[in-house]
Design an enzyme around this catalytic site. Sequence first.
Site, short mmCIF file in Angstrom:
data_model
loop_
_atom_site.label_atom_id
_atom_site.label_comp_id
_atom_site.label_asym_id
_atom_site.label_seq_id
_atom_site.Cartn_x
_atom_site.Cartn_y
_atom_site.Cartn_z
N HIS A 3 0.82 -1.22 0.00
CA HIS A 3 0.00 0.00 0.00
C HIS A 3 0.85 1.26 0.00
CE1 HIS A 3 -3.00 -2.94 0.64
NE2 HIS A 3 -2.70 -3.17 1.88
N TRP A 6 -1.60 4.01 -0.81
CA TRP A 6 -2.70 4.27 0.13
C TRP A 6 -2.21 4.81 1.48
CZ3 TRP A 6 -7.19 5.44 -1.41
CH2 TRP A 6 -7.69 4.91 -2.61
N CYS A 140 -10.07 1.25 -14.65
CA CYS A 140 -9.64 0.19 -15.57
C CYS A 140 -8.39 0.64 -16.32
CB CYS A 140 -10.77 -0.09 -16.58
SG CYS A 140 -10.34 -1.36 -17.79
N VAL A 141 -7.34 -0.17 -16.25
CA VAL A 141 -6.11 0.08 -17.01
C VAL A 141 -5.94 -1.09 -17.97
CG1 VAL A 141 -3.59 0.26 -16.84
CG2 VAL A 141 -5.04 1.38 -15.12
N LYS A 148 2.47 -0.24 -14.43
CA LYS A 148 3.20 0.99 -14.77
C LYS A 148 2.81 2.07 -13.77
CE LYS A 148 3.51 0.46 -19.85
NZ LYS A 148 4.95 0.65 -20.04
N ARG A 149 2.15 1.66 -12.65
CA ARG A 149 1.72 2.60 -11.61
C ARG A 149 0.81 3.69 -12.21
NH1 ARG A 149 1.88 0.41 -7.05
NH2 ARG A 149 2.10 2.36 -5.90
N LEU A 150 -0.07 3.28 -13.15
CA LEU A 150 -1.03 4.25 -13.70
C LEU A 150 -2.22 4.45 -12.76
CD1 LEU A 150 -1.44 3.63 -17.54
CD2 LEU A 150 -0.73 5.71 -16.38
N LEU A 389 -22.67 -0.04 -8.26
CA LEU A 389 -22.85 -0.80 -9.50
C LEU A 389 -21.56 -1.46 -9.96
CD1 LEU A 389 -25.02 1.89 -11.27
CD2 LEU A 389 -25.81 -0.20 -10.12
C1 LIG Z 1 -19.51 -13.78 -12.80
O1 LIG Z 1 -18.64 -12.89 -13.46
C2 LIG Z 1 -17.76 -12.18 -12.68
C3 LIG Z 1 -16.96 -11.27 -13.36
C4 LIG Z 1 -16.03 -10.53 -12.64
C5 LIG Z 1 -15.89 -10.68 -11.25
C6 LIG Z 1 -16.70 -11.59 -10.59
C7 LIG Z 1 -16.57 -11.79 -9.11
C8 LIG Z 1 -16.87 -10.48 -8.42
N1 LIG Z 1 -15.93 -9.68 -8.17
N2 LIG Z 1 -18.20 -10.21 -8.11
C9 LIG Z 1 -18.56 -9.04 -7.47
O2 LIG Z 1 -17.78 -8.14 -7.21
C10 LIG Z 1 -19.99 -8.95 -7.05
C11 LIG Z 1 -20.67 -10.06 -6.56
C12 LIG Z 1 -22.00 -9.88 -6.13
C13 LIG Z 1 -22.60 -8.62 -6.20
N3 LIG Z 1 -21.93 -7.55 -6.71
C14 LIG Z 1 -20.66 -7.70 -7.13
O3 LIG Z 1 -19.98 -6.63 -7.64
C15 LIG Z 1 -20.79 -5.56 -8.15
C16 LIG Z 1 -20.58 -4.37 -7.24
C17 LIG Z 1 -19.16 -3.82 -7.36
N4 LIG Z 1 -18.83 -3.52 -8.75
C18 LIG Z 1 -18.95 -4.71 -9.61
C19 LIG Z 1 -20.35 -5.27 -9.58
C20 LIG Z 1 -17.64 -12.35 -11.30
#
Ligand SMILES: COc1cccc(CC(=N)NC(=O)c2cccnc2OC2CCNCC2)c1
Length: 389
Positions: A3, A6, A140-141, A148-150, A389
């Site tokens: 971190h 951070w 998203c990078v 590249k520490r973007l 979201l």
């Molecule tokens: C099934 O396809 C996926 C594609 C990419 C990542 C993941 C796992 C994951 N990381 N899931 C979540 O973060 C997640 C699981 C249940 C409810 N909301 C979620 O994330 C939402 C909220 C945060 N921004 C992404 C969407 C699953």
Amino acid sequence: KRHKFWETQPVGQFKDLGDTSLTEGPIEQPTPLSEVKQEPYNLPAPYEWVTCDLDSEEVCSEVYTLLTNNYVEDDENMFRFNYSKEFLGWALRPPGYFRSWHIGVRVKTTKKLVAFITGIPAKIRVRDAVVLLAEVNFLCVHKKLRSKRLAPVMIKEVTRRVHMENIWQAAYTAGVVLPTPITTCQYWHRSLNPKKLIDVGFSRLGARMTMSRTIKLYKLPEQTTTPGFRKMEPHDVPSVTRLLRNYLMQFAVAPDFDENDVEHWLLPKEDVVDSYLVESPESHEITDFCSFYTLPSSILGNQTHSVLKAAYSYYNVSTKTPLLQLMNDALIVAKKKDFDVFNALDVMQNESFLKELKFGPGDGKLHYYLYNYRLKHVLKSSELGLVLL
Ligand SMILES: COc1cccc(CC(=N)NC(=O)c2cccnc2OC2CCNCC2)c1
């Protein structure tokens, strides 16, 4: 080493966790706007900042393509979020949004979009304080520009542009642990199309289970069961706003939605967000509400299927209909709309229905963060009333 970035930011630091002398609230005070850095942070030579105008179909397509090929994947790199263009237009243009908070990075010579980060304004109540903050998302990078520490400079740039609008707090989520989560949520999945989920490797056939037994286990009725259950319509905005505001008061952190917010975030929008309510057949009172958003995932490396159609639980309110029955009706409509899976976090009162409605735990966690705002105690996920979201 851990971190490096951070530890330089006004966020709860792990070393502060036990220190009860620290007060709850902003960590740093606002600085006068004249003292906010007026020019963008420096990028490595080949790259330039660009503000992404999401009203432009062409720019929306570029953002869509960058995210489709380079955004978040699951831990086993089998799936990648595949937000649609319509979804991005909705998610990033709520009431009062700032175009300057839709930030891209292009290659100077080719003009190719290679990185993205966004903020949207949101009124979030944190215990008794309503905080106007930026919800930061879609960092998203491009895969070819990683390490590249973007990311730190993208975060500093969105922070600078948020400061220029005299906003000093932010909220964000991540699948990784950073200093310091305000809460950590477990995610859960409810199979709607178990055969496809097993075929693509999202789920596995249970021990001593056959495919036909599994299909039967997850079968749902053709019709919803609650009398008065119907789609939300524009004229419902005032009553849904009242219902939702009252319901969210019980949580430590939750949106402070007004009618404009409810109209934007919760009116049904095809292939983006679905919302239903229960109107009492006798009194015509709106007593309950449920909603889910549409977030497909690309299926990486499967011959038969290329997209996983997933619904994500959004905001749900139960005052008369048991939450279990309300959410079962949500599953029934999601199945009828051909979703393959219904996802939910263990936030709000979701824990009360997850197991009974045959949700299974996911293999990861979602951590929630506040920027420049310290909470005295980490929250239980059931104290959180905010879905990003
Ligand atoms: C099934 O396809 C996926 C594609 C990419 C990542 C993941 C796992 C994951 N990381 N899931 C979540 O973060 C997640 C699981 C249940 C409810 N909301 C979620 O994330 C939402 C909220 C945060 N921004 C992404 C969407 C699953």
